[in-house]
Design a protein around this motif. Structure first.
Motif, PDB file in Angstrom:
ATOM      1  N   LYS A 159      -0.549  -3.362  56.880  1.00 57.10           N
ATOM      2  CA  LYS A 159       0.843  -3.792  56.744  1.00 57.10           C
ATOM      3  C   LYS A 159       1.103  -4.359  55.353  1.00 57.10           C
ATOM      4  CE  LYS A 159       4.495  -6.018  59.351  1.00 57.10           C
ATOM      5  NZ  LYS A 159       4.852  -6.808  60.547  1.00 57.10           N
ATOM      6  N   LEU A 160       0.059  -4.853  54.728  1.00 58.39           N
ATOM      7  CA  LEU A 160       0.198  -5.402  53.386  1.00 58.39           C
ATOM      8  C   LEU A 160       0.584  -4.315  52.384  1.00 58.39           C
ATOM      9  CD1 LEU A 160      -0.005  -8.140  52.045  1.00 58.39           C
ATOM     10  CD2 LEU A 160      -2.407  -7.702  51.567  1.00 58.39           C
ATOM     11  N   ARG A 161       0.116  -3.080  52.626  1.00 61.30           N
ATOM     12  CA  ARG A 161       0.491  -1.965  51.754  1.00 61.30           C
ATOM     13  C   ARG A 161       2.000  -1.711  51.848  1.00 61.30           C
ATOM     14  NH1 ARG A 161      -4.013   0.780  54.086  1.00 61.30           N
ATOM     15  NH2 ARG A 161      -2.660   2.462  54.827  1.00 61.30           N
ATOM     16  N   LEU A 162       2.544  -1.830  53.061  1.00 60.27           N
ATOM     17  CA  LEU A 162       3.997  -1.696  53.248  1.00 60.27           C
ATOM     18  C   LEU A 162       4.733  -2.793  52.501  1.00 60.27           C
ATOM     19  CD1 LEU A 162       6.503  -0.470  54.624  1.00 60.27           C
ATOM     20  CD2 LEU A 162       6.051  -1.972  56.581  1.00 60.27           C
ATOM     21  N   TYR A 163       4.191  -4.007  52.536  1.00 55.54           N
ATOM     22  CA  TYR A 163       4.820  -5.132  51.828  1.00 55.54           C
ATOM     23  C   TYR A 163       4.915  -4.841  50.332  1.00 55.54           C
ATOM     24  CZ  TYR A 163       5.298  -9.717  49.641  1.00 55.54           C
ATOM     25  OH  TYR A 163       5.723 -10.769  48.841  1.00 55.54           O
ATOM     26  N   TYR A 164       3.817  -4.404  49.728  1.00 59.46           N
ATOM     27  CA  TYR A 164       3.815  -4.122  48.289  1.00 59.46           C
ATOM     28  C   TYR A 164       4.762  -2.970  47.944  1.00 59.46           C
ATOM     29  CZ  TYR A 164      -0.168  -7.240  47.528  1.00 59.46           C
ATOM     30  OH  TYR A 164      -0.984  -8.334  47.440  1.00 59.46           O
ATOM     31  N   PHE A 165       4.808  -1.963  48.810  1.00 58.62           N
ATOM     32  CA  PHE A 165       5.721  -0.832  48.575  1.00 58.62           C
ATOM     33  C   PHE A 165       7.171  -1.305  48.567  1.00 58.62           C
ATOM     34  CE2 PHE A 165       8.549   2.386  50.422  1.00 58.62           C
ATOM     35  CZ  PHE A 165       8.432   3.401  49.473  1.00 58.62           C
ATOM     36  N   LEU A 166       7.564  -2.057  49.597  1.00 57.94           N
ATOM     37  CA  LEU A 166       8.939  -2.555  49.681  1.00 57.94           C
ATOM     38  C   LEU A 166       9.251  -3.534  48.560  1.00 57.94           C
ATOM     39  CD1 LEU A 166       9.160  -3.107  53.546  1.00 57.94           C
ATOM     40  CD2 LEU A 166      10.268  -1.287  52.228  1.00 57.94           C
ATOM     41  N   PHE A 167       8.275  -4.337  48.193  1.00 60.85           N
ATOM     42  CA  PHE A 167       8.444  -5.307  47.110  1.00 60.85           C
ATOM     43  C   PHE A 167       8.855  -4.598  45.820  1.00 60.85           C
ATOM     44  CE2 PHE A 167       6.986  -7.663  43.441  1.00 60.85           C
ATOM     45  CZ  PHE A 167       7.243  -8.985  43.726  1.00 60.85           C
ATOM     46  N   SER A 227      15.946  -1.970  51.400  1.00 58.00           N
ATOM     47  CA  SER A 227      14.540  -2.296  51.113  1.00 58.00           C
ATOM     48  C   SER A 227      14.160  -3.686  51.593  1.00 58.00           C
ATOM     49  CB  SER A 227      14.269  -2.167  49.612  1.00 58.00           C
ATOM     50  OG  SER A 227      15.084  -3.061  48.869  1.00 58.00           O
ATOM     51  N   THR A 228      15.118  -4.603  51.601  1.00 61.02           N
ATOM     52  CA  THR A 228      14.789  -5.988  51.945  1.00 61.02           C
ATOM     53  C   THR A 228      14.958  -6.303  53.428  1.00 61.02           C
ATOM     54  OG1 THR A 228      17.038  -6.598  51.241  1.00 61.02           O
ATOM     55  CG2 THR A 228      15.244  -6.973  49.675  1.00 61.02           C
ATOM     56  N   THR A 229      15.670  -5.466  54.161  1.00 60.95           N
ATOM     57  CA  THR A 229      15.823  -5.706  55.603  1.00 60.95           C
ATOM     58  C   THR A 229      14.454  -5.754  56.289  1.00 60.95           C
ATOM     59  OG1 THR A 229      18.014  -4.681  55.673  1.00 60.95           O
ATOM     60  CG2 THR A 229      16.811  -4.840  57.750  1.00 60.95           C
ATOM     61  N   PHE A 230      13.578  -4.815  55.925  1.00 58.34           N
ATOM     62  CA  PHE A 230      12.238  -4.781  56.522  1.00 58.34           C
ATOM     63  C   PHE A 230      11.393  -5.971  56.067  1.00 58.34           C
ATOM     64  CE2 PHE A 230      13.684  -0.351  56.431  1.00 58.34           C
ATOM     65  CZ  PHE A 230      13.524  -0.019  57.772  1.00 58.34           C
ATOM     66  N   LEU A 231      11.696  -6.496  54.875  1.00 59.24           N
ATOM     67  CA  LEU A 231      10.964  -7.667  54.397  1.00 59.24           C
ATOM     68  C   LEU A 231      11.417  -8.936  55.114  1.00 59.24           C
ATOM     69  CD1 LEU A 231      10.889  -6.817  50.590  1.00 59.24           C
ATOM     70  CD2 LEU A 231       8.926  -6.900  52.140  1.00 59.24           C
ATOM     71  N   VAL A 232      12.706  -9.011  55.440  1.00 55.83           N
ATOM     72  CA  VAL A 232      13.197 -10.170  56.207  1.00 55.83           C
ATOM     73  C   VAL A 232      12.551 -10.198  57.596  1.00 55.83           C
ATOM     74  CG1 VAL A 232      15.225 -11.234  57.267  1.00 55.83           C
ATOM     75  CG2 VAL A 232      15.379 -10.308  54.954  1.00 55.83           C
ATOM     76  N   TYR A 253      21.315  -9.951  58.761  1.00 51.07           N
ATOM     77  CA  TYR A 253      21.373  -9.629  57.334  1.00 51.07           C
ATOM     78  C   TYR A 253      21.950  -8.239  57.103  1.00 51.07           C
ATOM     79  CZ  TYR A 253      19.421  -8.224  52.766  1.00 51.07           C
ATOM     80  OH  TYR A 253      19.246  -7.730  51.503  1.00 51.07           O
ATOM     81  N   ILE A 254      21.414  -7.240  57.800  1.00 59.08           N
ATOM     82  CA  ILE A 254      21.844  -5.868  57.533  1.00 59.08           C
ATOM     83  C   ILE A 254      23.269  -5.614  58.029  1.00 59.08           C
ATOM     84  CG2 ILE A 254      20.926  -4.807  59.657  1.00 59.08           C
ATOM     85  CD1 ILE A 254      20.096  -2.427  57.853  1.00 59.08           C
ATOM     86  N   ALA A 297      12.140 -16.132  47.143  1.00 61.73           N
ATOM     87  CA  ALA A 297      12.346 -16.434  45.724  1.00 61.73           C
ATOM     88  C   ALA A 297      13.137 -15.326  45.042  1.00 61.73           C
ATOM     89  CB  ALA A 297      10.993 -16.616  45.040  1.00 61.73           C
ATOM     90  N   LEU A 298      12.815 -14.077  45.361  1.00 58.06           N
ATOM     91  CA  LEU A 298      13.554 -12.951  44.778  1.00 58.06           C
ATOM     92  C   LEU A 298      14.991 -12.905  45.289  1.00 58.06           C
ATOM     93  CD1 LEU A 298      10.864 -10.110  44.847  1.00 58.06           C
ATOM     94  CD2 LEU A 298      11.834 -11.205  42.830  1.00 58.06           C
ATOM     95  N   PHE A 299      15.185 -13.230  46.560  1.00 55.38           N
ATOM     96  CA  PHE A 299      16.539 -13.298  47.107  1.00 55.38           C
ATOM     97  C   PHE A 299      17.396 -14.280  46.310  1.00 55.38           C
ATOM     98  CE2 PHE A 299      15.639 -11.799  51.682  1.00 55.38           C
ATOM     99  CZ  PHE A 299      16.265 -10.591  51.445  1.00 55.38           C
TER     100      PHE A 299
END
Length: 491
Positions: A102-110, A139-144, A159-160, A246-248
């Motif tokens: 799942k961390l790979r998904l995080y970096y991709f979305l980031f 891109s950020t909906t999945f991060l939330v 959010y979405i 922080a990016l938000f």
């Protein structure tokens, strides 16, 4: 091609992070990609600084001083967040909260999030800008909702839904602008290019442009966190991983505000500055006032920082609306100061959550004893974000308020007076809430020591910018801010 490369780097980094299955390698790819984007943006922005503006791909891309400031914020905070993410997420993996897959998904979305925000700032076409702002939502909906718990999924849906409604309203503003330009340009390909629109804005239908700006202000204002369209923001900021929070706050809100400013310039040339400036001041003041009660009574420190973002975005909007040289200059300086200081605050929040496993401020005591480095960073960041002298936000707030009080406009003077009261109340709320956590005796169950050296390094990186701009505004930054005023006022 020179601008396009700025967009290619984060896309390649995102794809690489997906296909590299070993986290010990992918984390360095993530950091290296973010650092390369930062270095290239500095090179690119230096070229724009020398030549005032830069075009690319037959005027599809366009960058000027306003683009320089926003892209530099994106890349500085983006690199810091990438560095912080490695330390923060490694702790999450160690505790079993997140898997390496799942961390790979995080970096991709980031990195796709970084890409979409950069696209907002470098495109000349207002239609593509709309697409890019919508892409930041996707891109950020999945991060939330990254942790897949009920509260995270609720925040992601909220959010979405709210931001999609807002971005749909903004689309009407884009369509009305297109319709106005069609009556002047006819059927040509660059009729939504901002540079082309600006040259003939005084020939547009003023009624259509007024209506278009209302749609844009409400639509993009929803994504920027302006009240009363801000309701998604506290939930999304509090439930997302701290690097994304922080990016938000530090970056995403500024990108949406960037879009509003571009339309504000066109509207001002078409109907005069009074119309759009008045709307900006009204929405800005509502945002500042709306944040106060939530800051005063807040018990969740991430939500506290989120409501602070609403206040600061409102303040920046007010500064742009005041329209004077020092208020616009101060508002854009405030944009940079807020971005680095608020990102630092959210990094502190991430360390506190990893250490105490709670966001409840009543359950946290003795931060300065438990995590002394994080505690010092937190104290500095709180004083910086509340505009305490001599920090940079005090300087930018002083410039905006001084310009407001000296404007001679009774309406602006009243707004400035209300701002002083609001800032004072917010300062009281912050100091009261945060120092209850910093001081006191920590519970015996909380182990002492910092979470990760990487999280401390990323916080130190941001602290450099907080302190440097507080005590010395570099000449090139002063010139960029002056050029932004000239662009906003169409001088």
């Amino acid at each position: 091609m020179i601008i396009l490369l700025l967009l290619i780097i984060p896309v390649i980094t995102a794809i690489a992070c997906v296909f590299i299955k070993t986290h010990s390698i992918s984390k360095y790819v993530s950091i290296a990609g973010s650092f390369l984007v930062l270095l290239y943006s500095i090179f690119l922005n230096y070229n724009i600084y020398l030549h005032q503006s830069l075009y690319g791909l037959n005027e599809f891309f366009y960058m000027d001083a306003l683009s320089i400031l926003t892209t530099q914020i994106i890349t500085i905070v983006g690199f810091a967040a990438a560095l912080y993410s490695v330390g923060y997420m490694e702790e999450e993996v160690r505790e079993g909260v997140v898997t390496e897959k799942k961390l790979r998904l995080y970096y991709f979305l980031f990195h796709m999030f970084i890409f979409s925000m950069l696209l907002v700032c470098v495109t000349n076409n207002l239609g593509i800008m709309w697409v890019a702002i919508e892409a930041t939502t996707l891109s950020t909906t999945f991060l939330v909702g990254f942790y897949n718990k009920k509260q995270h999924q609720e925040a992601a849906w909220k959010y979405i839904v709210i931001c999609t409604v807002g971005i749909t309203l903004a689309l009407f503003g884009v369509i009305l602008t297109y319709y106005s330009s069609k009556s002047v340009f006819g059927e040509i390909g660059h009729m939504l290019n901002w540079t082309s629109l600006l040259t003939v804005a005084d020939r547009f239908d003023p009624h259509l442009i007024k209506l278009a700006f209302i749609f844009i202000l409400i639509g993009y204002g929803t994504k920027a966190g302006l009240a009363p369209m801000h309701t998604w923001l506290p939930d999304a900021h509090s439930q997302a991983p701290s690097p994304i929070s922080a990016l938000f706050s530090g970056v995403l809100l500024n990108c949406s505000l960037y879009g509003i400013i571009r339309y504000h310039i066109i509207t001002s040339k078409c109907v005069g500055p009074h119309y759009s400036c008045t709307l900006l001041m009204v929405f800005g003041l509502i945002s500042v006032i709306a944040s106060i009660p939530f800051i005063l009574v807040q018990r969740d420190y991430k939500r506290l920082f989120a409501y602070s973002s609403i206040e600061h975005i409102g303040f920046i909007t007010l500064g742009i609306g005041f329209g004077g040289m020092y208020s616009v200059y101060g508002a854009e300086l405030h944009t940079f100061n807020h971005a680095v200081a608020k990102s630092l605050l959210f990094f502190c929040a991430g360390n506190l959550f990893l250490k105490y496993k709670t966001r409840d401020m009543d359950s946290i005591k003795g931060v300065i004893k438990t995590t002394p480095v994080t505690g010092v960073f937190l104290i500095i960041a709180v004083f910086a974000i509340t505009g305490t002298p001599p920090f940079g936000i005090f300087v930018s707030e002083f410039l905006v308020l001084a310009d407001g009080f000296s404007s001679g406009n009774v309406f602006i003077i009243i707004f400035s007076s209300l701002l002083v009261v609001c800032i004072t109340l917010i300062f009281i709320g912050f100091i009261n809430n945060i120092f209850k956590m910093v001081l006191g005796e920590p519970t015996t169950s909380v182990p002492k020591g910092e979470v990760s050296k990487l999280t401390i390094a990323s916080m130190g990186f941001l602290l450099i910018f907080v302190l440097v701009v507080s005590f010395y505004v570099p000449p090139f930054l002063r010139e960029i801010l002056t050029n932004i005023y000239n662009i906003v006022r169409n001088v």
